[in-house]
Design a protein around this motif. Sequence first.
Motif: not given
Length: 474
Positions: A156-165, A173-190
């Motif tokens: 799904i999309p990843f929201p901008t800081p104004e939304i996510f924060n 959640l952000l720090e936990q995500l950084c435990d993955y070696d590779l993070l894949g997204f649908q678009t460059e915007t995300d």
Amino acid sequence: MSRLIVVSNRIAPPEEKKSGAGGLAVGILGALKAAGGLWFGWSGEIGDEQAPLKKHSHDNITWASFDLSEENYERYYCQFSNEVLWPAFHYRLDLVKYQRESWEGYQRVNALLAEKLRPLLKPDDIIWVHDYHLLPFGHELRKRGVTNRMGFFLHIPFPTPEIFNALPPSDALLEQLCDYDLLGFQTETDRVAFLECVASQTRLSTDSEACHSAWGKYFRSAVYPIGIEPDEIAEQAAEALPPKLAELKKELGSIRNIFSVERLDYSKGLPERFLAFESLLENYPQHRGKIRYTQIAPTSRGDVQAYQDIRHQLETEAGRINGKYGQLGWTPLYYLNQHFDRRLLMKIYRYADVGLVTPLRDGMNLVAKEYVAAQNPENPGVLVLSQFAGAAQELTSALIVNPYDRDDVASALHRALTMPLTERLSRHSEMLDVVRRNDINCWQQTFLRDLKAIAPRTEASQLRDKVATFPKLA
């Protein structure tokens, strides 16, 4: 050879392929067949969490799942996943219902998943985790000493800081995500939105190869637009229509068809779409009596109030529009709140003169790609596509619209209905080339190739202070 371990909220049992499993399940199964391995996740059932795993093996693939308790199902799935993350990631903060208990349940189930998977892992397994239900899952595995290569893909999309924060646990959640070696997204915007969120919370270092460092953790990010199986869809679409549909097609005669199919969800822009169709009838009266718009929208999460509200709204709008513009022998809008077999939908796509795909926000939207693949290449229909669907960044030959502007969508529908064959052929050919090039197999093969190129944690830990320890991706 390394096994592939796929982890998702729900797993698709092997028998689902026979009943028309979706493209994601097909892609994951293709990857598992190539490498051998395990598909692990929740069974979708409520029951005893402490019961032994449900396992089924076929050839070189094992499916393993377990039940959730009623409380964990409510907290993890209904509340935090679907009433916090889903609306927030689709830019609907007004629908977010955050409770500390649901956050704790979300963390608890991710820890439970990690606890149950840990004994099944082998040292050289490669782990591929899917979607927003499992943002903390990699972190929970790392806490348990797992050093295997782990990749995460967000569908799904990843929201901008104004939304996510705005989410209370955004930093965690952000720090936990950084435990993955590779993070894949649908678009460059995300992808950029995610990195901006991290940079807003802590110091983020990035090198020229998209290697990042944050919170003392090292990871990569990249874009992998998910695809479909275009050849299989084209084959299904070309099959003969069932007798009832064939008779209906004959009765319609020269009536032009506008077709949409979505699950019933506020992110899909369905009320806005109905109003845009009304604008088409109002602004371009020459189409009255000569077109029909069919919207299929099966119920999704029917126990959530926001979804009940949108269903009622659509029923009301459909009745109002038909009452205002309908004629004896002609009903302009057909709204069907029911499920249709996926194979049948491919045949319906083929006979739709216009595919109307206008979500307010979508990670990719595979319906757009399926519509393109299903068309008759000698007489294709026209795709009208929202600029806020991830697919719009690939299918640039569609008629791209702003779904919030009903007159813009109405104008695009008029253009699609009157577009000459030569232009339709050109636009379709360009989009089909993209769909074929970036198919579901390309998606999974590219992601796994890049994940395998990253050194396992046991090797990289000796050079933790250098982001360059992560080899360049192909």
